[in-house]
Design a protein around this motif. Structure first.
Motif, short mmCIF file in Angstrom:
data_model
loop_
_atom_site.label_atom_id
_atom_site.label_comp_id
_atom_site.label_asym_id
_atom_site.label_seq_id
_atom_site.Cartn_x
_atom_site.Cartn_y
_atom_site.Cartn_z
N SER A 125 -38.14 -39.68 30.40
CA SER A 125 -38.84 -40.71 31.18
C SER A 125 -39.97 -40.11 32.01
N THR A 126 -39.81 -38.87 32.48
CA THR A 126 -40.77 -38.31 33.43
C THR A 126 -41.53 -37.09 32.92
N ASN A 127 -41.05 -36.49 31.84
CA ASN A 127 -41.70 -35.28 31.30
C ASN A 127 -41.73 -35.38 29.78
N ALA A 128 -42.10 -36.56 29.29
CA ALA A 128 -41.92 -36.90 27.89
C ALA A 128 -42.66 -35.97 26.94
N THR A 129 -43.94 -35.70 27.21
CA THR A 129 -44.72 -34.88 26.28
C THR A 129 -44.11 -33.49 26.11
N VAL A 130 -43.71 -32.91 27.23
CA VAL A 130 -43.17 -31.55 27.19
C VAL A 130 -41.81 -31.51 26.51
N VAL A 131 -40.92 -32.42 26.88
CA VAL A 131 -39.58 -32.37 26.31
C VAL A 131 -39.60 -32.77 24.84
#
Length: 494
Positions: free
Chosen positions: A471-477
């Motif tokens: 939800s908050t770090n979508a691109t990275v995860v």
């Protein structure tokens, strides 16, 4: 629960960890989460240590199911995903969130210890950060590390490789040890250190024991052999040694029989008035662990479980995922060696775990010492820590030819050490049991869930990244790719 990235650095330094089953700790420094309060590292330390104790003793109930210690009660119906390993990324998100929140506390201690020229506190902060980061790596693999704990300075932190983090954890512990050595004559936290009471020699042995744990995780990786030898040589050269008999790394901020002030594990199972809680009614004995204890005439059976039927000798359990459920009155409760008391310390790293690790390291030739003597000392310490006696341990160990008891008769001494270590962690340290199982496949006959819908007959090797990250770090995860709980292995798993 907010993501670690969305909470400011100042707030998290004093934020109480919202531990499952614990509403408000009595060591909470800042009662108003919307008001930032400056606090010295000396005052943050006891709260952080208390949170670590609660985190380790109440976050991993599910691993007691997977590791053959506990089963769900026949009085409860649970979700299939809890029985067939097909969980989602909403499963136990608190392991990630609470881990990072308390890491922020230790980071504050580290940074403020440096700013105030308090090397003892700074060293303790570094060592405890290494402790928590290892748990997160062992649970998830690659995680935010170099860009973590920066608040708004890095709101979408990158993920570091698990092995790189492991290598740096050793360096951070060494830095912590150097600070502890430098800190002689400087401010000692004393009673605010609710783990060792300001005993720096014990902190040094704890740090070396934590390094021992990190290094032993990697024994099955052939490409790490030279690295391990170098690091074990450094441990020997330090002269600090490891935690020994009677040296549990445990915390007690003043647990008492008042609401939200009990030992966190005991308080999860018993209310202040002594009545069983819902958690107590949910978790009962697992037949697998009972069978192991019965086969070897192990008196710790009465420490890990309570007898049924009022006889004092009848112990009964069911297997995880069984469709043949039994009502509570026919199944053993969790015993007094696990739920030791309302005012007892919460264990962070036990003395018997330290001795078992030393026995394994000696058997592998990494450290000096007699493997048999260390093994027997570990078993004896396990008896003592669970409320049994050293004399009982002596009788137990004297059983000639009994598999995974008699060290001399053992044809696989590593398996004997790890099996006894698994026994000792019953209900107390299931995370370590899970880690050894993933590393070595021991106990070899640990049963898989009997739930008929269990399509992959394998105990998971990791958890999913939590939904909060997506939800908050979508691109990275999302760059981590598709995660599978059975095949996406932590780097040290063979």
């Amino acid at each position: 629960m907010k993501s670690i990235k969305n909470v400011t650095a100042g707030l998290l330094a004093v934020l109480l960890m919202a531990q499952a089953g614990c509403k408000q700790e009595f060591l909470d420094i800042n009662n108003n989460p919307n008001q930032v309060t400056a606090a010295t590292p000396e005052l943050v330390l006891p709260d952080a240590l208390a949170n670590t104790g609660a985190y380790m003793t109440t976050s991993f109930y599910f691993l007691n199911l997977w590791m053959g210690y506990w089963n769900w009660s026949g009085n409860y119906s649970i979700n299939l995903s809890d029985k067939n390993y097909q969980f989602t990324n909403s499963f136990n998100q608190g392991i990630w969130t609470n881990g990072y929140i308390n890491l922020k506390n230790y980071n504050y201690i580290d940074q403020q210890g440096a700013a105030l020229n308090q090397p003892l506190l700074q060293g303790m902060g570094k060592i405890m950060k290494a402790y928590h980061f290892q748990i997160l790596v062992d649970t998830y693999g690659d995680i935010p590390y170099t860009q973590a704990l920066q608040g708004t300075g890095a709101i979408t932190p990158s993920y570091d490789k698990a092995q790189d983090i492991y290598d740096d954890l050793i360096k951070q512990i060494d830095a912590g040890l150097a600070l502890l050595a430098k800190g002689s004559g400087t401010r000692n936290p004393g009673t605010n250190d609710i783990m060792f009471g300001g005993d720096i020699a014990k902190w040094q042995r704890f740090a070396n024991t934590l390094k021992l744990r990190i290094l032993l995780r990697q024994t099955e990786k052939a490409d790490r052999a030279a690295y391990l030898q170098t690091q074990f040589a450094a441990i020997k050269a330090s002269g600090y040694g490891f935690l020994g008999a009677g040296e549990n790394a445990q915390v007690n901020p003043g647990y008492t029989n008042s609401q939200n002030q009990q030992n966190p594990l005991y308080g999860a199972f018993y209310a202040v008035n002594g009545s069983p809680t819902t958690t107590n009614n949910q978790y009962k004995a697992n037949a697998y662990a009972l069978s192991v204890l019965k086969q070897t005439k192990d008196p710790r059976i009465a420490a890990y479980y309570r007898p049924v039927g009022g006889t004092g000798t009848n112990f009964n359990g069911t297997n995880f995922g069984t469709v043949d459920v039994q009502v509570n009155s026919l199944v053993s409760d969790i015993g007094p060696g696990v739920l030791t008391g309302v005012d007892k310390p919460a264990v962070i790293l036990s003395s018997h775990e330290s001795l078992f690790m030393q026995a394994e390291a000696a058997q592998r030739g990494y450290i000096t010492g007699t493997p048999k003597a260390l093994y027997q000392a570990a078993v004896t310490e396990s008896f003592v820590n669970s409320g049994r006696s050293a004399a009982e341990a002596t009788t137990y160990l004297a059983q000639a030819g009994v598999a995974n008891v008699d060290f001399d008769a053992s044809t696989n001494k590593i398996a004997t050490i790890i099996t006894q270590k698994w026994i000792s962690e019953n209900g107390l340290a299931p995370f370590e049991a899970w880690s050894d199982y993933r590393r070595l496949g021991l106990p070899a006959d640990l049963p898989i869930s009997q739930e008929p819908s269990t399509s992959v007959r394998q105990i998971p090797v990791r958890l999913f990244y939590p939904q909060t990250e997506y939800s908050t770090n979508a691109t990275v995860v999302n760059a981590q790719g598709t995660i599978n709980q059975f095949t996406s292995k932590i780097f040290w798993i063979k």
